[in-house]
Enzyme design. Sequence first.
Site, PDB file in Angstrom:
ATOM      1  N   LYS A 107       0.868  -1.289   0.063  1.00 26.78           N
ATOM      2  CA  LYS A 107       0.071   0.020  -0.061  1.00 26.78           C
ATOM      3  C   LYS A 107       0.676   1.130   0.028  1.00 26.78           C
ATOM      4  O   LYS A 107       0.637   2.425  -0.612  1.00 26.78           O
ATOM      5  CB  LYS A 107      -1.057   0.022   1.201  1.00 26.78           C
ATOM      6  CG  LYS A 107      -2.120  -1.226   1.080  1.00 26.78           C
ATOM      7  CD  LYS A 107      -2.736  -1.401   2.366  1.00 26.78           C
ATOM      8  CE  LYS A 107      -3.840  -2.499   2.146  1.00 26.78           C
ATOM      9  NZ  LYS A 107      -4.753  -2.664   3.464  1.00 26.78           N
ATOM     10  N   ASP A 116     -11.163   2.294   4.375  1.00 27.84           N
ATOM     11  CA  ASP A 116     -11.581   1.060   4.387  1.00 27.84           C
ATOM     12  C   ASP A 116     -12.998   0.915   4.076  1.00 27.84           C
ATOM     13  O   ASP A 116     -13.620   0.067   3.583  1.00 27.84           O
ATOM     14  CB  ASP A 116     -11.269   0.358   5.466  1.00 27.84           C
ATOM     15  CG  ASP A 116      -9.965  -0.436   5.617  1.00 27.84           C
ATOM     16  OD1 ASP A 116      -9.481  -0.583   4.359  1.00 27.84           O
ATOM     17  OD2 ASP A 116      -9.330  -0.526   6.740  1.00 27.84           O
ATOM     18  N   GLN A 143      -4.576  -1.939   9.877  1.00 23.64           N
ATOM     19  CA  GLN A 143      -4.523  -3.275   9.084  1.00 23.64           C
ATOM     20  C   GLN A 143      -5.247  -4.421   9.955  1.00 23.64           C
ATOM     21  O   GLN A 143      -4.796  -4.432  11.234  1.00 23.64           O
ATOM     22  CB  GLN A 143      -3.088  -3.517   8.612  1.00 23.64           C
ATOM     23  CG  GLN A 143      -2.891  -4.700   7.810  1.00 23.64           C
ATOM     24  CD  GLN A 143      -3.503  -4.796   6.293  1.00 23.64           C
ATOM     25  OE1 GLN A 143      -3.712  -3.590   5.846  1.00 23.64           O
ATOM     26  NE2 GLN A 143      -3.945  -5.905   5.901  1.00 23.64           N
TER      27      GLN A 143
END
Length: 297
Positions: A52, A119, A96
């Site tokens: 990412k 997200d 995460q």
Amino acid sequence: MTEIIDGNAVASAIRAELSEAIETLADAGHRPGLATVLMGDDPASQTYVNMKQRDCEEVGIEGTHVDVAGDAPAEELFETIDDLNDDPDVHGYLVQAPVPDHIDYQQVIRRIDPAKDVDGFHPENVGRLVAGDARFRPCTPHGVQKLLEATDVSLEGADVTIVGRSDIVGKPLANLLIQKADDGNATVTVCHSRTENLAAKTRSADVVVAAVGVPELIDGSMIGEDAVVIDVGVNRVDADTEKGYELVGDVDFESTKENARAITPVPGGVGPMTRAMLLYNTVKAASIQTGVDVELP
Ligand code: GUN
């Protein structure tokens, strides 16, 4: 001939369009910023956050990464989250998953400023999505929609069977595909571990999305003639390779390829799309927060 859907190519085209939007924002003095937070040292998660960060660099997003020790108390993670909520240069961030066992991930999600929740996991963003007014579509379902669009799949009235009911993929994707919209309008069946006669439900579908996390659960006998198959699974299985494992999807690629009209490979299908849509959400977050209008792909 079965089409092998090239997720890398579709993602690359989206990244190119995003780069232009990013330059527009940067020219106005607002380079988009994305932060990743990793608690602990899970090797797969480390790989994901590294990728990412590399993606950010490639498209001109300011990437920052915060490591939190795996045995740190929850308060330390919450302080990191509060700092990111307050940082005007960070337009979006994610924590995460999975997090260590002593951390309640739902509490973590609720602490994130919904305007920075790239997200799309915060209940406010989930609610908006279900209501047909999504701010951030979760990255994998959004990536699946873009892949279907790039493959010229008409969803209008189509039967879509999703295998998997996770909060990250199955549930949001089902909600997106039933929306009254050009990239929706499908008839969706969501299958899961208690579903009876799974094969009948996949075999009758025009589109099958496998997102269940079971290596090669779906094989060719479960896929109807000319169906489109999207494999979200990324499973590490032991193999005689340098790393000692290989990645396989939730779909048995070889047998399924025979029947399907189109199929995504693993790797190189959904994975790159998930990463591209995270960049998309970051640019969207920056645009909303700064009031600088940009064209999104
Ligand atoms: N772990 C696996 N997939 C994801 C994701 O999409 N977001 C976060 N935050 N963690 C993950």
